[in-house]
Design an enzyme around this catalytic site. Structure first.
Site, short mmCIF file in Angstrom:
data_model
loop_
_atom_site.label_atom_id
_atom_site.label_comp_id
_atom_site.label_asym_id
_atom_site.label_seq_id
_atom_site.Cartn_x
_atom_site.Cartn_y
_atom_site.Cartn_z
N LYS A 75 45.26 35.08 39.91
CA LYS A 75 45.11 36.75 40.72
C LYS A 75 46.04 36.56 41.88
O LYS A 75 46.28 37.82 42.44
CB LYS A 75 43.60 36.88 40.71
N ASP A 123 35.39 40.76 39.87
CA ASP A 123 34.54 39.53 39.70
C ASP A 123 34.91 38.44 40.49
O ASP A 123 33.85 37.52 40.43
CB ASP A 123 34.79 39.14 38.02
#
Length: 398
Positions: A75, A123
């Protein structure tokens, strides 16, 4: 469960917007931006010959994103990249010219960035990337976290100076709250999922992920024949499969999309033939993949270049964490978080099933790529599941 892609779009060219964001020029630009980062190092590609032999395939490669840019996850390539792109575009509007990454620390650029607020739902890993990107350019960030995000992951986001907003419900509710609040306040939404009318920024996030493909193809002698890709909303899987399709054309690997059985919105979409929302079930240990709705952009790409869709169970994910920490033979130890090894879990499940092997053309000539998408981003949870602290994994005797 395994479902082959029998959609009419399968093997058709990507639509123009997706071909642009995931194409060669986009990938080159993402690498150009990445190389300007002071802590940029290509992540390693590990060969696991002992495990490949056990699975009855020619070669198994693991691209280890657990070491990416100090964030412990792939990410790091997406959210931060999109933030920096948006800041430099805004600076270009104010200055009336193109502003390149080399000017990121110029006083005027930072002054413009300081007036911008970036917001996202997470998340855990995407929020950390957005917060880091905002900090790099001198902007502010507001990160919405839902009830399922662990305290350790929330603290890791806050360390980058982000304002944390706690919301009830799951990830998809947090996404809706970000869309509502961001629109009301004029904040820059940097989401890794897309919805009608909101596609460009998720496309930039996905463009950042194409760096993984470019590095991998430089690190192997021959392209893989198969790639097993974990999916939450599907952006990561779509970016990897889409960029590989553009780079390799007819030599592209067979792309298998892997999801938790408890949270398989992309699989449900493949069954339905359209983006599908699933009902929330019991939470999955693969917390970074717990999503009820696919990204519209990701689904559009995967309908064309995703060759099969499958699910894995909770015990499969934990078994992979343990197997990578305590490898066979002389295979290297790899620290993989709860969601990081889901692609490998899919491969192991498929390789052990005669019907799946045949359906996917997995055999002794197959060269398979999987991507360890995260390291131990929650070290306490990792130690609980694996039985050893992540810092001790690489210290174990071979």
């Amino acid at each position: 469960m395994l479902l082959l892609n029998q959609r009419p779009e399968h093997n058709q060219p990507l639509v123009a917007a997706d071909a642009e964001s995931l194409g060669m020029a986009g990938g080159e630009r993402a690498e150009h931006y990445l190389k300007a980062r002071h802590n940029h190092v290509e992540t390693p590609l590990h060969a696991l010959p002992a495990l490949a032999d056990e699975l009855g395939i020619a070669a198994l490669y693991v691209k280890d994103e657990g070491q990416r840019l100090g964030l412990g996850s792939f990410k790091a390539l997406g959210g931060a990249y999109a933030v920096i792109r948006l800041v430099l575009e805004e600076a270009g509007k104010w200055l009336g010219r193109t502003v390149d990454i080399g000017e990121i620390n110029d006083a005027k650029v930072r002054e413009i960035a300081s007036s911008m607020i970036f917001v996202c739902a997470t998340d855990g890993n995407h929020g950390r990337s957005v917060a880091q990107g905002a900090g790099l350019v001198g902007a502010r960030s507001v990160i919405f976290v839902h009830a399922g995000v662990s305290r350790e992951r929330v603290a890791a986001i806050a360390r980058f100076g982000a304002e944390i907003v706690q919301v009830e419900g799951g990830y998809d509710h947090a996404v809706r709250e970000v869309a509502r609040v961001g629109a009301e306040r004029g904040w820059k939404i940097v989401s890794n999922t897309s919805w009608p009318g909101y596609e460009r920024v998720p496309g930039l996030v996905m463009q950042g992920y194409t760096v993984i493909v470019r590095e991998t193809l430089r690190q192997v002698a021959e392209p893989p024949t198969h790639v097993f890709l974990q999916a939450g909303v599907g952006g990561f899987a779509a970016a990897i499969a889409g960029h590989m399709a553009i780079m390799l054309g007819g030599r592209r690997p067979k792309a298998v999309v892997v999801e938790p059985g408890r949270s398989a919105c992309v699989y449900a979409s493949a069954e339905a033939g359209r983006p599908a929302t699933i009902a929330h079930q019991q939470s999955t240990v693969m917390a970074m993949l717990e999503c009820a709705e696919p990204s519209l952009v990701a689904w559009r790409v995967l309908a064309r270049v995703g060759d099969a869709f499958m699910t894995v169970e909770e015990e499969d994910a934990v078994a992979v964490m343990k197997r990578l920490a305590r490898p066979l033979g002389h295979d290297p130890a790899i620290i993989s978080g709860e969601s990081g090894g889901a692609g490998l879990a899919g491969l192991i499940r498929a390789a052990g099933d005669k019907q799946m092997r045949a359906a996917l053309d997995l055999d002794t000539h197959s060269r398979v790529l999987v991507i360890n998408s995260e390291g131990a981003t929650d070290p306490g949870r990792y130690a609980e599941l694996v039985g050893v602290a992540p810092d001790d994994v690489l210290m174990q005797p071979a």
